[in-house]
Design a protein around this motif. Structure first.
Motif, PDB file in Angstrom:
ATOM      1  N   TYR A  34       3.116   0.104   7.157  1.00 54.80           N
ATOM      2  CA  TYR A  34       3.982   0.661   6.125  1.00 54.80           C
ATOM      3  C   TYR A  34       3.478   2.030   5.688  1.00 54.80           C
ATOM      4  O   TYR A  34       2.273   2.225   5.454  1.00 54.80           O
ATOM      5  CB  TYR A  34       4.035  -0.251   4.895  1.00 54.80           C
ATOM      6  N   ARG A  35       4.390   2.972   5.564  1.00 57.09           N
ATOM      7  CA  ARG A  35       4.116   4.292   5.000  1.00 57.09           C
ATOM      8  C   ARG A  35       5.314   4.692   4.153  1.00 57.09           C
ATOM      9  O   ARG A  35       6.395   4.110   4.267  1.00 57.09           O
ATOM     10  CB  ARG A  35       3.918   5.333   6.105  1.00 57.09           C
ATOM     11  N   ASN A  36       5.139   5.723   3.339  1.00 58.38           N
ATOM     12  CA  ASN A  36       6.293   6.215   2.593  1.00 58.38           C
ATOM     13  C   ASN A  36       7.107   7.174   3.470  1.00 58.38           C
ATOM     14  O   ASN A  36       6.790   7.384   4.646  1.00 58.38           O
ATOM     15  CB  ASN A  36       5.874   6.846   1.259  1.00 58.38           C
TER      16      ASN A  36
ATOM     17  N   GLY B 180       0.790  -1.227   0.000  1.00 61.98           N
ATOM     18  CA  GLY B 180       0.000   0.000   0.000  1.00 61.98           C
ATOM     19  C   GLY B 180       0.817   1.270   0.000  1.00 61.98           C
ATOM     20  O   GLY B 180       0.395   2.278   0.566  1.00 61.98           O
ATOM     21  N   VAL B 181       1.983   1.236  -0.653  1.00 63.43           N
ATOM     22  CA  VAL B 181       2.872   2.402  -0.677  1.00 63.43           C
ATOM     23  C   VAL B 181       3.408   2.593  -2.092  1.00 63.43           C
ATOM     24  O   VAL B 181       3.741   1.623  -2.779  1.00 63.43           O
ATOM     25  CB  VAL B 181       4.051   2.213   0.311  1.00 63.43           C
ATOM     26  N   PHE B 182       3.501   3.857  -2.516  1.00 65.60           N
ATOM     27  CA  PHE B 182       4.181   4.173  -3.769  1.00 65.60           C
ATOM     28  C   PHE B 182       5.686   4.165  -3.512  1.00 65.60           C
ATOM     29  O   PHE B 182       6.215   5.041  -2.825  1.00 65.60           O
ATOM     30  CB  PHE B 182       3.767   5.558  -4.278  1.00 65.60           C
ATOM     31  N   GLU B 183       6.375   3.194  -4.055  1.00 67.19           N
ATOM     32  CA  GLU B 183       7.813   3.109  -3.850  1.00 67.19           C
ATOM     33  C   GLU B 183       8.516   4.219  -4.634  1.00 67.19           C
ATOM     34  O   GLU B 183       8.197   4.487  -5.791  1.00 67.19           O
ATOM     35  CB  GLU B 183       8.323   1.740  -4.292  1.00 67.19           C
ATOM     36  N   GLU B 184       9.500   4.842  -4.010  1.00 60.59           N
ATOM     37  CA  GLU B 184      10.209   5.963  -4.626  1.00 60.59           C
ATOM     38  C   GLU B 184      11.082   5.518  -5.794  1.00 60.59           C
ATOM     39  O   GLU B 184      11.396   6.298  -6.690  1.00 60.59           O
ATOM     40  CB  GLU B 184      11.086   6.666  -3.575  1.00 60.59           C
TER      41      GLU B 184
ATOM     42  N   HIS C  24      -3.647   3.837  -1.634  1.00 56.94           N
ATOM     43  CA  HIS C  24      -5.098   3.655  -1.621  1.00 56.94           C
ATOM     44  C   HIS C  24      -5.534   2.631  -0.587  1.00 56.94           C
ATOM     45  O   HIS C  24      -6.720   2.338  -0.460  1.00 56.94           O
ATOM     46  CB  HIS C  24      -5.557   3.207  -2.997  1.00 56.94           C
ATOM     47  N   GLU C  25      -4.562   2.026   0.114  1.00 55.41           N
ATOM     48  CA  GLU C  25      -4.852   1.006   1.110  1.00 55.41           C
ATOM     49  C   GLU C  25      -3.784   1.069   2.189  1.00 55.41           C
ATOM     50  O   GLU C  25      -2.711   1.655   1.986  1.00 55.41           O
ATOM     51  CB  GLU C  25      -4.900  -0.393   0.480  1.00 55.41           C
ATOM     52  N   CYS C  26      -4.086   0.491   3.326  1.00 53.86           N
ATOM     53  CA  CYS C  26      -3.105   0.478   4.402  1.00 53.86           C
ATOM     54  C   CYS C  26      -3.177  -0.852   5.134  1.00 53.86           C
ATOM     55  O   CYS C  26      -4.208  -1.527   5.138  1.00 53.86           O
ATOM     56  CB  CYS C  26      -3.333   1.633   5.382  1.00 53.86           C
ATOM     57  N   ILE C  27      -2.055  -1.222   5.742  1.00 54.63           N
ATOM     58  CA  ILE C  27      -1.988  -2.455   6.530  1.00 54.63           C
ATOM     59  C   ILE C  27      -1.860  -2.074   7.995  1.00 54.63           C
ATOM     60  O   ILE C  27      -0.933  -1.352   8.377  1.00 54.63           O
ATOM     61  CB  ILE C  27      -0.785  -3.314   6.099  1.00 54.63           C
ATOM     62  N   VAL C  28      -2.811  -2.531   8.804  1.00 55.30           N
ATOM     63  CA  VAL C  28      -2.722  -2.315  10.247  1.00 55.30           C
ATOM     64  C   VAL C  28      -2.236  -3.599  10.907  1.00 55.30           C
ATOM     65  O   VAL C  28      -2.500  -4.702  10.422  1.00 55.30           O
ATOM     66  CB  VAL C  28      -4.058  -1.847  10.849  1.00 55.30           C
ATOM     67  N   ASP C  29      -1.529  -3.415  12.025  1.00 53.07           N
ATOM     68  CA  ASP C  29      -0.778  -4.526  12.611  1.00 53.07           C
ATOM     69  C   ASP C  29      -1.282  -4.882  14.008  1.00 53.07           C
ATOM     70  O   ASP C  29      -0.876  -4.260  14.991  1.00 53.07           O
ATOM     71  CB  ASP C  29       0.703  -4.154  12.673  1.00 53.07           C
ATOM     72  N   PRO C  30      -2.145  -5.887  14.111  1.00 53.36           N
ATOM     73  CA  PRO C  30      -2.592  -6.325  15.439  1.00 53.36           C
ATOM     74  C   PRO C  30      -1.737  -7.431  16.051  1.00 53.36           C
ATOM     75  O   PRO C  30      -2.095  -7.994  17.081  1.00 53.36           O
ATOM     76  CB  PRO C  30      -4.009  -6.835  15.152  1.00 53.36           C
ATOM     77  N   ARG C  31      -0.621  -7.771  15.431  1.00 56.20           N
ATOM     78  CA  ARG C  31       0.165  -8.917  15.896  1.00 56.20           C
ATOM     79  C   ARG C  31       0.643  -8.792  17.345  1.00 56.20           C
ATOM     80  O   ARG C  31       0.616  -9.798  18.075  1.00 56.20           O
ATOM     81  CB  ARG C  31       1.359  -9.150  14.956  1.00 56.20           C
ATOM     82  N   PRO C  32       1.063  -7.584  17.809  1.00 46.89           N
ATOM     83  CA  PRO C  32       1.467  -7.502  19.219  1.00 46.89           C
ATOM     84  C   PRO C  32       0.339  -7.848  20.197  1.00 46.89           C
ATOM     85  O   PRO C  32       0.608  -8.286  21.317  1.00 46.89           O
ATOM     86  CB  PRO C  32       1.901  -6.031  19.377  1.00 46.89           C
ATOM     87  N   LEU C  33      -0.907  -7.682  19.745  1.00 48.29           N
ATOM     88  CA  LEU C  33      -2.042  -7.964  20.630  1.00 48.29           C
ATOM     89  C   LEU C  33      -2.179  -9.455  20.902  1.00 48.29           C
ATOM     90  O   LEU C  33      -2.750  -9.849  21.921  1.00 48.29           O
ATOM     91  CB  LEU C  33      -3.331  -7.420  20.013  1.00 48.29           C
ATOM     92  N   LYS C  34      -1.667 -10.284  20.006  1.00 49.34           N
ATOM     93  CA  LYS C  34      -1.720 -11.717  20.263  1.00 49.34           C
ATOM     94  C   LYS C  34      -0.858 -12.067  21.472  1.00 49.34           C
ATOM     95  O   LYS C  34      -1.203 -12.938  22.286  1.00 49.34           O
ATOM     96  CB  LYS C  34      -1.265 -12.494  19.032  1.00 49.34           C
TER      97      LYS C  34
END
Length: 957
Positions: A797-799, A652-656, A806-816
């Protein structure tokens, strides 16, 4: 038809405003939340300046909805709807109006997503289960999948399954001379990169000594002949080869099934079960296999499992998404199906039942028998005395005059070298038969000829076995009952007509009603894909303008509309690259570089195209590791064929460094395949053809509004730079005089042509400025969600400027670790809030990928964000010790009416907390019909077609 006064023109921009969710006031508020001064400023922080489009996208003035439908009427009037008796796998059919209105034209069915979340997909899963049952019953085989793309690609998949499963190690495959020519052409395309040899010929003479791993036999044959395939099948199996039968489903109501003949695999099309020809599609293909082959069956399989209460529940079974895991070792790159069309075909069987289908088949056969009798009387002897619905005759020197008379009667016949084929169907009337006789030079009366006509089915091949015995095919005879059955199933599902579907990489946006309307007009729906081109002038005008728009949008020089799915587009694009290298004397270039983050279909497609996959690492930010890419491009320089890259990235990021990536690959003689899955973040802002890409597939069912239909149809046309244009897929019907270097990837020349009307209207109504605005709002919506959720579920992930695409990834893994809550728990709890889950565990295991699209309003985005934030609060209560995760609402989610009515409620939370979580409406509550589905049980106890009723009770024990 009565005349209508032309209404006053609507302001064209009104459609753009209705397509895009946030109002100008909402946009201002959202920009403040994300910390951007304007949309332009946000775009500057999101896309690299080096790839920005220099000139605005100009597609002409946008049309209003009224104007666009008037324009479509003009195009439709340029198509001529003749009675097509061409056959060749396509037939006229009658779609019952109750199914057309309540399935095909119903957004509850056509806006649904692939049923990866089974709890909210029970309706369409049941309909697909019915489809599988129908296929198993008619073919006499044990396990069927939930549909494939078309008959020709199903044949190619069956050939690959035979190669993997046969006892012999030979690399040759036999194709019956009676196989449809477009199927043979697609088989050749598939076999050549893999080094398999195709042997074509007669079953009785050429198959006897052929050393092959399998054979494809047509039943009835393409010329209509009904032959006893048992000797050929027995000989194949005795040599360790597999027998594949391409069978006509309607014929199988009267003929012995492929399973009874000894076949290992049956394939074919369900088009004539109520689905219009649509100038080639979309149609549901089928594949059924004997039990021993079920774990190699490509595509999706619906299985029966149980839910958390032990009640029956459907789910996708076995290797449904196996290409994501096995990648280049996947057995297929199939990532979609033809769900909406399979549902229609299954409902056609539910509507007619076995008796009704048999009656239709008998009428069709009887009319074919009468047709043959009349032709004999006129001096034309059928090539085969045994046939079902198709009669082929030698026309000697009279072909041109017969064809001319037939066209004068508005009838299309199948034209061979010196033969004419006439294929009848359920729309054929006695008047049509008499018109065919007139074309052949005779004035005969149907009733007179019928009196002496004999049937033409061999007694030894007549069907004696029962089919469609399950109650579902007998319980809905009245329209009232069928209407209620379809409504009951749709009520069990959650589709886009109920709520936002925030799936990353899937782009579930508005499929506007106006875009859908022409789809069912006969001028688009009733054309045979092999009808003379002059009868399809409206279609070809549409194709030309659509291709021009696609070139303007992407920066490419040429477009092929043939691939009928995204995966087929990938495959076609790689074949173009392969053909280009071969034409330059470099066929050894077979190495395909693929980033580790790529969609699983990418390596699977590369493998199918005969390429060797080399994985390129990604860095900690999820971008392609340019140093690793440079090293691997250098290492494989002499053999480098291509790189496959998704842009913006799957993260979900435009790579430079996209232009640098393209330069590196080009510097070593390779081509750049840019996966178009995320084009919704680029339209009007950047063009792949300008910044270095050579070819892309364009997911029309994502960026350009073709609905997902519960998991299909899709379309994946490819755009290419000029040097690759000669290597776009050909087709034996359209380029017979000048064959192209690369053969077809789909059965029809223009793929699923009828649904191209949807994308075409969308582009016309949006215009260049509207499409650009849609892209900007899609990016704003994603950044708004990222800003709202990041304090609760960190964005992964961000630039460099802190933006997502147009999309984003959220990370709930630490909550496990802190609570035991899994990504599955969050996904299932979202159902209680009335939402479909985001994409789970792709591309990063344990995460959620969210794509809001431009169609969702700020109010709906806020409702989703508030649901996610409320779920985080529930997780906090686990962390604080209020309850253990096993006793929490998250682990018991989703909650059903069975839970709220449970007299023995003994959970650690109240019914209200479980069933009506904070912020949900009790009045408009969506109740999923089943609890959490047990996946392990479903795979250990595989049931893929309707069992006897008593088995349901046993499954629940």
């Amino acid at each position: 038809m009565t005349a209508h006064r032309k209404p006053a023109a609507e302001p064209a921009a009104t459609f753009v405003r209705r397509h895009i969710g946030p109002s100008p006031r909402d946009v201002a508020a959202m920009l403040e939340t994300v910390g951007a001064t304007s949309l332009g400023a946000l775009m500057a922080e999101t896309l690299p300046s080096s790839i920005r489009q220099k000139a605005p996208l100009d597609l002409g003035s946008p049309l209003s909805e009224t104007e666009s439908l008037s324009h479509m009427r003009e195009l439709a009037s340029q198509n001529q709807v003749f009675t097509s008796l061409i056959g060749q796998g396509y037939a006229g059919t009658i779609l019952p109006a109750v199914i057309q209105r309540n399935i095909l034209e119903n957004p509850a069915w056509y806006t649904a997503y692939t049923p990866y979340q089974p709890e909210i997909s029970q309706g369409r899963l049941e309909a697909l289960f019915n489809f599988q049952t129908m296929i198993c019953d008619l073919t006499g085989l044990d396990v069927a999948n939930a549909s494939l793309l078309d008959e020709a690609t199903a044949a190619a998949e069956a050939m690959a399954l035979a190669e993997r499963s046969a006892q012999t190690k030979t690399k040759a495959f036999f194709v019956d001379s009676e196989v449809h020519p477009q199927t043979l052409a697609v088989l050749r395309t598939r076999a050549e990169p893999l080094g398999w040899t195709l042997i074509t010929g007669d079953l009785t003479t050429d198959l006897a000594d052929a050393e092959v791993f399998g054979a494809l036999l047509q039943y009835p044959g393409t010329t209509g002949a009904v032959r006893d395939l048992r000797p050929a099948i027995a000989a194949l199996r005795a040599r360790g080869a597999l027998a594949i039968v391409a069978a006509d489903l309607l014929a199988l109501t009267l003929l012995a099934s492929p399973g009874e003949l000894g076949a290992d695999i049956a394939i074919g099309s369900a088009q004539r079960f109520g689905v219009p020809m649509g100038y080639g599609g979309p149609h549901a293909a089928y594949m059924a296999v004997r039990d021993a082959l079920k774990r190699g069956l490509p595509g999706r399989i619906v299985g029966l499992s149980v839910d958390s209460r032990g009640q029956p529940a459907y789910r996708l079974a076995l290797q449904t998404r196996e290409q994501h895991i096995r990648r280049e070792k996947a057995t297929s790159n199939i990532c979609t199906a033809q769900v909406l069309l399979a549902v229609i075909a299954s409902m056609y069987a539910v509507y007619h039942g076995p008796e009704g289908l048999t009656d239709i088949a008998r009428v069709v056969h009887r009319r074919a028998a009468v047709l043959a009798a009349g032709l004999r009387k006129l001096g034309f002897k059928p090539q085969s005395e045994a046939f079902f619905d198709t009669v082929t005759v030698d026309t000697v020197d009279r072909q041109s005059e017969i064809v001319a008379r037939a066209l004068a009667e508005k009838i299309n016949l199948r034209i061979g070298q010196r033969t004419l084929g006439i294929a009848l169907d359920e729309t054929t009337t006695p008047d049509v038969v008499e018109a065919v006789w007139r074309a052949f030079g005779g004035e005969l009366a149907y009733a007179d000829i019928e009196a002496g006509a004999r049937d033409a089915l061999p007694a030894e091949l007549k069907r004696n076995s029962a089919f469609l015995t399950h109650p579902v095919f007998h319980a809905h005879r009245s329209e009232t009952e069928l209407l209620r059955y379809m409504r009951k199933l749709s009520d069990r599902d959650l589709a886009l007509d109920r709520a936002m579907i925030p799936l990353g990489s899937c782009t579930m946006k508005l499929n506007a009603t106006s875009e859908m309307i022409p789809l069912t007009w006969p001028e688009f729906g009733s054309l045979h894909p092999f009808a003379p081109r002059e009868q399809a002038k409206g279609y070809h005008a549409l194709f030309a303008r659509l291709e021009k728009c696609m070139c303007d949008i992407t920066g490419y020089d040429a477009i092929s509309l043939q691939p009928n799915s995204g995966a087929q587009g990938e495959y076609a694009g790689l074949l173009a690259i392969r053909g280009y290298h071969a034409a330059r004397g470099e066929p050894h270039r077979k190495v395909c570089l693929i980033p580790s983050s790529a969609h699983g279909t990418n390596p699977a497609s590369a493998s199918m195209a005969g390429m060797e996959v080399v994985v390129v690492a990604c860095d900690i930010r999820g971008d392609v590791d340019v140093d690793d890419l440079r090293a691997k491009a250098e290492k494989h320089s002499k053999n480098l064929a291509a790189i496959m890259i998704t842009y913006p990235s799957t993260h979900g990021v435009f790579e430079e460094h996209i232009s640098e990536i393209c330069d590196i690959v080009h510097g070593h003689g390779g081509q750049v395949y840019l996966d178009g899955a995320n084009l919704n973040a680029q339209v009007g802002l950047s063009r792949p053809g300008d910044y270095g890409a050579d070819v892309s597939h364009l997911n029309l069912h994502k960026t350009f509004c073709i609905p997902h239909g519960g998991g299909g149809p899709g379309m994946g046309p490819i755009g290419v730079r000029a040097h690759l244009a000669p290597f776009l897929p050909g087709h034996p019907v359209t380029d017979d005089a000048d064959p192209r270097p690369v053969g077809p990837v789909s059965a029809a020349p223009f793929g699923s042509a009828s649904i191209l009307t949807i994308s075409y209207i969308y582009i016309l109504m949006m215009g260049g400025e509207g499409l650009t605005r849609a892209t900007e709002i899609a990016i704003l919506n994603a950044n708004y969600i990222a800003a709202r959720l990041d304090p609760h579920f960190p964005v992964l992930y961000r630039n460099a400027k802190g933006r997502v695409a147009h999309e984003c990834i959220v990370d709930p893994r630490p909550l496990k670790t802190s609570s035991g809550v899994t990504v599955d728990d969050i996904a299932k709890r979202l159902i209680d809030y009335g939402f479909h889950a985001p994409t789970m565990s792709f591309p990063v295991p344990g995460t959620l990928m969210i794509e809001p699209t431009e169609s969702e309003s700020k109010a709906e985005l806020d409702r989703f964000c508030e649901a996610m934030i409320a779920i985080r609060r529930e997780i906090s209560e686990i962390e604080s010790g209020r309850w253990k995760v096993e006793a929490s609402p998250l682990r018991h989610a989703p909650h059903t009416v069975h839970d709220i009515a449970d007299d023995a409620w003994a959970r650690a939370y109240s019914r209200a907390e479980g069933c009506f979580p904070a912020g949900t409406s009790r009045t408009d509550k969506y109740w999923c019909p089943v609890g959490r589905v047990d996946n392990v049980y479903g795979d250990r106890n595989l049931v893929c077609s309707c069992p006897p009723i008593e088995d349901y009770a046993q499954a629940a024990e």
